[in-house]
Design an enzyme around this catalytic site. Structure first.
Site, short mmCIF file in Angstrom:
data_model
loop_
_atom_site.label_atom_id
_atom_site.label_comp_id
_atom_site.label_asym_id
_atom_site.label_seq_id
_atom_site.Cartn_x
_atom_site.Cartn_y
_atom_site.Cartn_z
CD GLU A 144 -2.70 -1.22 2.56
OE1 GLU A 144 -2.31 -0.82 3.56
OE2 GLU A 144 -3.12 -1.82 2.03
CB SER A 147 17.32 -7.76 -9.80
OG SER A 147 16.89 -7.09 -9.11
CG HIS A 192 7.17 -10.95 -11.00
ND1 HIS A 192 8.03 -12.01 -10.55
CD2 HIS A 192 7.92 -9.93 -10.98
CE1 HIS A 192 8.66 -12.09 -10.12
NE2 HIS A 192 8.95 -10.57 -10.54
CB SER A 193 7.13 -6.71 -8.40
OG SER A 193 6.81 -5.97 -9.99
#
Length: 481
Positions: free
Chosen positions: A158, A244, A373-374
């Site tokens: 959020e 990443s 996923h993101s």
């Protein structure tokens, strides 16, 4: 001349054999072969017994080399076999005896039945059979950390949507893999994560304030703001910083495990990856590397069915990830990734085997990524909404495990409300503190690599400072120079 060369060659080979502790070790072939072919048990009692009979060969000898390197490759008649005219020769080939056959038969591209999935709890959170060696203290902590992780994901997600942080990635639906695996390890085990394992850090003592500091890239961040959000790391907690790049952590974990082996440490390396990571070359290199070097490393695969928007059906034709372990000589198991008790038992047993037997273990956990996923992804564009909701409601690992601890009288609705309320308050306070904390100074971008910065790095810092002065509107006003 030829005779001299031949004799010199033989002398060199014998010398190398003696130095490596390989003279006379070829009798181990039958015991090694029988172990490699035994898929029905995790016990190694018989193998250990065979090794003890060979103890005289292992005393003061290196144990980091394969013992079959100089074995004969000549065909032999199988001893004790009466063929009655049938062809029954075999080849004593490096890696084990290979039987000859007159039948031309290709190995099937897929088994008749899929590899079964180990589970302890049914979908309603009840033991399927027998009992489980998990006490109240560890069970309650596992549940509390799973609920904390879920709450943290919701609030930070959020916060990103409000523009307070730049990026976030959740573990919703995969909390059991995070917490149960962490509970089965010790702090001496090194974790080389992907990016969906913050629960391992949470279990080891990483505070909610530390999570917030990293996501807000302030001076309290151990990485000094040089990593994008959720790329955590902690030297104190033996948790390598997240990268990443997909699957690049896998060979690193093997090298780390091999160093633990050489140092005689009572610990292993543990690395995590998704089904998408298994499609990278680093996955295959790492498994082969680990098997050949017999490194004590756990490969834990979160097979959640999707590599961002790419389903497993578009990635491979094998029966998931677990079958690949056998091809590389790595002991493997498939487990229900939403069953906290099954995961805890599996990883604990895998860790014990990896350290005691100095071998790699592959664990494939079948689960589902309920969240996107993101924050850069909208999974409803490529997955049916009703499929997502099925896993969110009927197969949620937290709800399933809560039913089990409640049935044992270890949890209640009051405890649930108190936990959720306290965690939410702590997180909101942590975010406020993180937002007010000053950002790291500009100079930190160029530190912690060289003892004395080279001239080209100093020039880059100078250019950056000049650029900020010329274009101040393009940089945050609270960015300390």
């Amino acid at each position: 001349m030829a005779v001299c060369v031949r004799q010199s060659r033989n002398n060199i080979i014998n010398h190398v054999k003696s130095k490596m502790g390989l003279m006379g070790l070829t009798n181990l072939s039958s015991s090694v072969s029988s172990l490699n072919n035994d898929h029905s048990t995790l016990s190694t009692v018989s193998f250990a017994k065979d090794l003890r009979t060979q103890s005289s060969f292992f005393e003061n000898k290196p144990t980091l080399y394969r013992t079959r390197r100089f074995e004969s490759t000549k065909p032999h008649q199988r001893s004790g076999v009466h063929s009655n005219g049938a062809y029954s020769q075999f080849l004593d080939f490096p890696g084990g005896q290979v039987a000859f056959t007159t039948e031309m038969r290709f190995i099937s591209e897929s088994p008749k039945e899929r590899i079964p999935c180990y589970r302890v709890l049914d979908d309603d959170g009840q033991l399927i059979q027998g009992s489980i060696d998990v006490g109240k203290e560890i069970a309650v902590k596992m549940y509390s950390d799973m609920a904390t992780l879920q709450t943290m994901d919701t609030i930070f997600y959020e916060a990103q949507r409000q523009g307070r942080i730049s990026f976030y990635l959740t573990t919703i639906g995969e909390e059991a893999i995070n917490i149960a695996s962490a509970a089965a390890l010790t702090i001496d085990d090194f974790v080389v994560p992907q990016y969906r394992e913050p629960g391992v850090l949470l279990w080891r003592g990483f505070t909610l304030q530390q999570f917030a500091n990293q996501c807000f890239s302030n001076k309290g961040d151990d990485c000094r703001g040089r990593q994008m959000p959720i790329h955590y790391g902690s030297k104190k907690l033996n948790y390598f910083t997240v990268a990443s790049t997909i699957a690049s952590q896998l060979p690193h974990a093997v090298g780390l495990a091999y160093s633990l082996k050489m140092d005689g440490k009572d610990a292993c390396a543990v690395t995590y990856f998704g089904d998408g990571g298994s499609s990278e070359g680093d996955f295959h290199a790492a498994l082969n590397f680990a098997a050949v070097m017999e490194a004590p490393v756990l490969f834990i695969c979160r097979n959640n069915g999707w590599a961002i928007s790419t389903p497993t059906s578009d990635q491979f034709r094998s029966d998931g990830i677990v079958v690949r372990g056998e091809a590389y000589g790595v002991r493997s198991i498939r487990v229900d990734g939403n069953d906290t008790l099954a995961l805890y038992s599996t990883v604990r047993a895998a860790r014990e085997m990896a350290i005691r037997e100095q071998r790699p273990i592959l664990v494939e956990a079948l689960t589902y990524r309920v969240g996107h996923h993101s924050t850069s992804d909208d999974s409803t564009k490529y997955r049916p909404v009703d499929e997502i909701e099925l896993w969110r409601s009927a197969r949620d690992p937290i709800t399933r495990f809560r039913k089990w601890i409640e049935s044992n009288g270890w949890w209640s609705g009051e405890a649930e409300s108190e936990l959720r309320s306290n965690v939410r308050k702590q997180l909101l306070d942590a975010i406020q503190v993180a937002e007010r904390t000053e950002k790291p100074p500009l100079a930190d971008i160029f530190t912690d690599v060289y003892d004395v910065p080279p001239s080209n790095l100093s020039e880059q810092e100078k250019w950056l400072r000049e650029t900020i002065k010329i274009h101040p509107q393009d940089y945050p006003s609270d960015f300390p120079l």
